[in-house]
Design an enzyme around this catalytic site. Structure first.
Site, PDB file in Angstrom:
ATOM      1  N   GLU A  75      12.207  94.155 103.032  1.00  0.00           N
ATOM      2  CA  GLU A  75      12.957  94.052 101.767  1.00  0.00           C
ATOM      3  C   GLU A  75      13.274  95.433 101.188  1.00  0.00           C
ATOM      4  O   GLU A  75      14.190  95.587 100.390  1.00  0.00           O
ATOM      5  CB  GLU A  75      12.205  93.156 100.777  1.00  0.00           C
TER       6      GLU A  75
ATOM      7  N   TYR B 153       6.034  82.970  99.415  1.00  0.00           N
ATOM      8  CA  TYR B 153       5.228  81.799  99.711  1.00  0.00           C
ATOM      9  C   TYR B 153       4.042  82.199 100.614  1.00  0.00           C
ATOM     10  O   TYR B 153       3.029  81.521 100.651  1.00  0.00           O
ATOM     11  CB  TYR B 153       6.051  80.750 100.472  1.00  0.00           C
ATOM     12  N   GLY B 154       4.233  83.296 101.328  1.00  0.00           N
ATOM     13  CA  GLY B 154       3.286  83.691 102.387  1.00  0.00           C
ATOM     14  C   GLY B 154       1.895  84.064 101.933  1.00  0.00           C
ATOM     15  O   GLY B 154       0.991  84.234 102.747  1.00  0.00           O
TER      16      GLY B 154
ATOM     17  N   CYS C 163       8.300  84.543 111.178  1.00  0.00           N
ATOM     18  CA  CYS C 163       8.628  84.804 109.775  1.00  0.00           C
ATOM     19  C   CYS C 163      10.125  85.112 109.702  1.00  0.00           C
ATOM     20  O   CYS C 163      10.667  85.781 110.597  1.00  0.00           O
ATOM     21  CB  CYS C 163       7.818  85.993 109.260  1.00  0.00           C
ATOM     22  N   THR C 164      10.751  84.641 108.630  1.00  0.00           N
ATOM     23  CA  THR C 164      12.200  84.826 108.468  1.00  0.00           C
ATOM     24  C   THR C 164      12.634  86.296 108.516  1.00  0.00           C
ATOM     25  O   THR C 164      13.754  86.596 108.905  1.00  0.00           O
ATOM     26  CB  THR C 164      12.641  84.269 107.099  1.00  0.00           C
ATOM     27  N   HIS C 165      11.763  87.185 108.075  1.00  0.00           N
ATOM     28  CA  HIS C 165      12.155  88.591 107.953  1.00  0.00           C
ATOM     29  C   HIS C 165      12.071  89.363 109.278  1.00  0.00           C
ATOM     30  O   HIS C 165      12.658  90.426 109.404  1.00  0.00           O
ATOM     31  CB  HIS C 165      11.256  89.302 106.942  1.00  0.00           C
TER      32      HIS C 165
ATOM     33  N   CYS D  30      12.037  78.624 106.184  1.00  0.00           N
ATOM     34  CA  CYS D  30      10.843  79.407 105.862  1.00  0.00           C
ATOM     35  C   CYS D  30       9.695  78.992 106.794  1.00  0.00           C
ATOM     36  O   CYS D  30       9.334  77.810 106.855  1.00  0.00           O
ATOM     37  CB  CYS D  30      10.468  79.138 104.411  1.00  0.00           C
ATOM     38  N   ASN D  31       9.139  79.971 107.491  1.00  0.00           N
ATOM     39  CA  ASN D  31       8.040  79.677 108.424  1.00  0.00           C
ATOM     40  C   ASN D  31       6.808  79.189 107.683  1.00  0.00           C
ATOM     41  O   ASN D  31       6.114  78.287 108.121  1.00  0.00           O
ATOM     42  CB  ASN D  31       7.676  80.930 109.227  1.00  0.00           C
ATOM     43  N   THR D  32       6.545  79.801 106.517  1.00  0.00           N
ATOM     44  CA  THR D  32       5.362  79.419 105.746  1.00  0.00           C
ATOM     45  C   THR D  32       5.502  77.979 105.259  1.00  0.00           C
ATOM     46  O   THR D  32       4.569  77.182 105.363  1.00  0.00           O
ATOM     47  CB  THR D  32       5.182  80.384 104.553  1.00  0.00           C
TER      48      THR D  32
ATOM     49  N   ASP E 173      14.498  78.255 101.853  1.00  0.00           N
ATOM     50  CA  ASP E 173      13.542  79.313 102.167  1.00  0.00           C
ATOM     51  C   ASP E 173      12.918  79.757 100.845  1.00  0.00           C
ATOM     52  O   ASP E 173      13.427  79.437  99.761  1.00  0.00           O
ATOM     53  CB  ASP E 173      14.272  80.495 102.835  1.00  0.00           C
ATOM     54  N   SER E 174      11.852  80.538 100.940  1.00  0.00           N
ATOM     55  CA  SER E 174      11.234  81.072  99.735  1.00  0.00           C
ATOM     56  C   SER E 174      12.152  82.092  99.047  1.00  0.00           C
ATOM     57  O   SER E 174      11.948  82.405  97.880  1.00  0.00           O
ATOM     58  CB  SER E 174       9.912  81.746 100.100  1.00  0.00           C
TER      59      SER E 174
HETATM   60  N1  DGL Z   1      10.149  83.196 104.233  1.00  0.00           N
HETATM   61  C1  DGL Z   1       8.752  83.505 104.486  1.00  0.00           C
HETATM   62  C2  DGL Z   1       8.378  83.066 105.902  1.00  0.00           C
HETATM   63  O1  DGL Z   1       9.201  82.900 106.759  1.00  0.00           O
HETATM   64  C3  DGL Z   1       8.470  84.988 104.290  1.00  0.00           C
HETATM   65  C4  DGL Z   1       8.546  85.449 102.849  1.00  0.00           C
HETATM   66  C5  DGL Z   1       7.496  84.818 101.951  1.00  0.00           C
HETATM   67  O2  DGL Z   1       6.293  85.067 102.140  1.00  0.00           O
HETATM   68  O3  DGL Z   1       7.879  84.060 101.098  1.00  0.00           O
HETATM   69  O4  DGL Z   1       7.211  82.844 106.149  1.00  0.00           O
END
Ligand code: DGL
Length: 261
Positions: free
Chosen positions: A149, A40-41, A181-183, A71-73, A8-9
């Protein structure tokens, strides 16, 4: 003995790892969070692909048998490049999340994610491939990542931000909301409140872990938990603190790694 690599990012991907550990308790896992280069987003597709390949190369060097892109991105931009370079199973969150949202039977699905995920159109494409007549409404919600966060999962300000981002989806009467998104699993309760009871919330993290379990097949009963090792590209203590909130338990065996790029 098989080993799963997850990247993940940053620490958000621990929402996927948490479900993987619950569903596949005896399996060894290596987690890499690219905390030095998050988010990463907000980045371009080219940069996200480059970072993703570097993360995957590191995990492959640790002897993994399967790669999970939490990571979704990264999933939205890099799955094809990852599948091209690596000859082990590669599982991302987009296909599994879209399949779960399509399976709800909703006629109108809302998708939320980072700016880069929404800009890629990856979820929309995956949903329309599965159900060509589906109505998909997408919205980038970039403020959700810093709010999570900050630990503001159930805060009045986060609720106001959510109400503003999701106003269009409420007006279009979506029936399912895909958390891209992971969050966002940490905002599940709050988002459920903002959208109301009629909207089914679909958590891509959980469905990804479920898809990995299915790929693994039946596991022998295990008496010992699998070994889990965490690598972060920046070991700021705040990441570990937050990581433990995402994971719901202590992170042991956390190391800093320099990807050397
Ligand atoms: N992990 C990223 C996602 O799931 C979210 C955090 C980021 O932007 O890096 O898209």
């Amino acid at each position: 003995m098989q080993k799963i690599g997850v990247f993940d990012s940053g620490i958000g991907g621990l929402t996927v790892l948490k479900d993987l550990m619950r569903l596949l308790p005896g399996v060894d896992m290596v987690y890499l969070g690219d905390s030095a280069r998050l988010p990463y987003g907000t980045k371009s597709s080219k940069t996200i692909v480059r970072y993703s390949l570097q993360c995957a190369r590191f995990l492959v060097s640790k002897g993994i048998d399967m790669l999970v892109v939490a990571c979704n991105t990264a999933s939205a931009h890099s799955i094809a490049a990852l599948k091209d370079e690596f000859h082990i199973p590669v599982v991302g969150v987009i296909a599994t999340g879209a399949a779960a949202a399509a399976a709800t039977g909703a006629a109108t699905v809302g998708v939320i994610g980072t700016s880069s995920t929404i800009r890629s159109g990856a979820y929309e494409k995956a949903l329309l491939d599965l159900k060509p007549g589906l109505k998909v409404v997408s919205a980038a919600c970039p403020l959700f990542v810093p709010l999570v966060e900050e630990g503001w999962f159930d805060d009045r300000i986060t609720e106001q931000v959510a109400a503003r981002y999701l106003a269009g989806m409420r007006a279009q009467e979506i029936e399912a909301l895909l958390l891209g998104c992971t969050h966002y699993p940490l905002l599940k309760g709050l988002l459920g409140r903002v959208m109301g009871d009629t909207v089914t919330i679909v958590d891509s993290a959980y469905y990804t872990a479920l898809a990995v379990k299915e790929l693994f097949g039946e596991q022998p009963a295990c008496h010992k938990g699998g070994d889990v090792v965490y690598y972060l590209t920046d070991l700021n203590p705040r990441f570990v603190e937050l990581g433990e909130i995402f994971l719901g338990h202590e992170m042991t065996h956390v190391y800093e790694v320099d990807l050397g790029v």
